[in-house]
Structure formats: structure tokens, C-alpha cells
Write a protein that holds these residues in place. Structure first.
Motif, short mmCIF file in Angstrom:
data_model
loop_
_atom_site.label_atom_id
_atom_site.label_comp_id
_atom_site.label_asym_id
_atom_site.label_seq_id
_atom_site.Cartn_x
_atom_site.Cartn_y
_atom_site.Cartn_z
N GLN A 123 25.20 -3.03 3.92
CA GLN A 123 23.95 -3.79 4.13
C GLN A 123 23.22 -3.24 5.35
OE1 GLN A 123 22.49 -6.40 2.12
NE2 GLN A 123 20.80 -5.74 3.40
N ASN A 124 23.97 -2.88 6.38
CA ASN A 124 23.36 -2.31 7.58
C ASN A 124 22.66 -0.98 7.26
OD1 ASN A 124 24.29 -4.46 9.09
ND2 ASN A 124 26.08 -3.36 9.87
N ARG A 125 23.28 -0.15 6.40
CA ARG A 125 22.66 1.12 6.00
C ARG A 125 21.38 0.87 5.21
NH1 ARG A 125 26.21 5.37 3.29
NH2 ARG A 125 24.30 6.55 3.57
N LEU A 126 21.43 -0.11 4.29
CA LEU A 126 20.23 -0.44 3.51
C LEU A 126 19.11 -0.90 4.43
CD1 LEU A 126 21.85 -2.34 0.51
CD2 LEU A 126 21.05 0.02 0.56
N ASN A 127 19.44 -1.75 5.38
CA ASN A 127 18.43 -2.23 6.33
C ASN A 127 17.85 -1.07 7.13
OD1 ASN A 127 18.81 -4.86 5.49
ND2 ASN A 127 20.22 -5.36 7.13
N ALA A 128 18.70 -0.13 7.54
CA ALA A 128 18.23 1.02 8.31
C ALA A 128 17.29 1.90 7.48
CB ALA A 128 19.42 1.84 8.81
N THR A 180 0.81 -1.23 0.00
CA THR A 180 0.00 0.00 0.00
C THR A 180 0.84 1.27 0.00
OG1 THR A 180 -0.13 -0.10 2.42
CG2 THR A 180 -1.93 -1.13 1.18
N LEU A 181 2.15 1.16 -0.11
CA LEU A 181 3.03 2.33 -0.08
C LEU A 181 2.83 3.16 -1.35
CD1 LEU A 181 5.21 3.25 1.98
CD2 LEU A 181 6.90 2.28 0.45
N GLY A 218 9.58 1.71 6.56
CA GLY A 218 8.59 0.78 7.08
C GLY A 218 7.94 1.31 8.34
N ASP A 219 8.77 1.87 9.23
CA ASP A 219 8.24 2.46 10.46
C ASP A 219 7.31 3.62 10.16
OD1 ASP A 219 9.72 0.62 11.90
OD2 ASP A 219 11.24 2.07 12.54
N ARG A 220 7.71 4.47 9.21
CA ARG A 220 6.88 5.62 8.84
C ARG A 220 5.53 5.17 8.27
NH1 ARG A 220 8.65 11.06 9.37
NH2 ARG A 220 7.28 11.35 7.63
#
Length: 88
Positions: A63-68, A9-10, A74-76
Motif C-alpha cells: 500500500q505504501n508503494r501504491l501511495n508513493a 485533466t490527466l 500527482g506531483d508531476r
């Protein structure tokens, strides 16, 4: 390594913002996936998701930056990203 993600739904504008943000990580390529829903549904996004490619030799920090980044959006949206089977 190609990864594909979706939040059904984004809105399109947010997908574009996420892709632009992902592309800021060195060595990352990203883009939008076409919508594949058989019928129009106004509650669904205009795109099917996003893809991103990260070089196999990329530092773990990338990869950590991409996940963040994905976690932030997702949180927003108050939803979780769903992994899609990577398209070749």
C-alpha cells in the motif's frame, strides 16, 4: 480492496503509464475507468480515472508503494488525486 482515483485533466497516456507502474506491485490489478462526462470537454481526460485492487492480506509495504506511485504522478501533474467511490 478496490480503490478508484482520478485527476480529471490527466492525459490518457499518463493514465496508461500510471496503471502500468501500479501493476508492477505484486498482487495488484489496475485498469482505466471510462469517461462519464455528459459533454465533450477538451480540458478533461479521455478517461474517468483508474481503479486498482489490492488483496486484503497484502503487506503494508505494498500500500505504501501504491501511495508513493500515485503521489509521484500527482506531483508531476501538480494536482492531487481525487478518490472516487469504488465501483463493484
Amino acid at each position: 480492496m478496490r480503490q478508484c482515483w482520478t485527476i480529471p485533466t490527466l492525459p490518457l497516456a499518463v493514465y496508461r503509464e500510471v496503471v502500468a507502474h501500479l501493476r508492477q506491485v505484486e498482487g495488484v490489478a489496475a485498469g482505466l475507468l471510462p469517461q462519464t462526462a455528459p459533454n465533450f470537454d477538451p480540458k478533461l481526460s479521455q478517461v474517468g480515472g483508474l481503479w486498482l485492487e489490492l488483496p486484503d492480506n497484502a503487506p503494508v509495504d505494498h500500500q505504501n508503494r501504491l501511495n508513493a506511485i500515485l503521489q509521484y504522478y500527482g506531483d508531476r501533474a501538480q494536482q492531487s488525486w481525487e478518490s472516487l467511490e469504488a465501483e463493484a
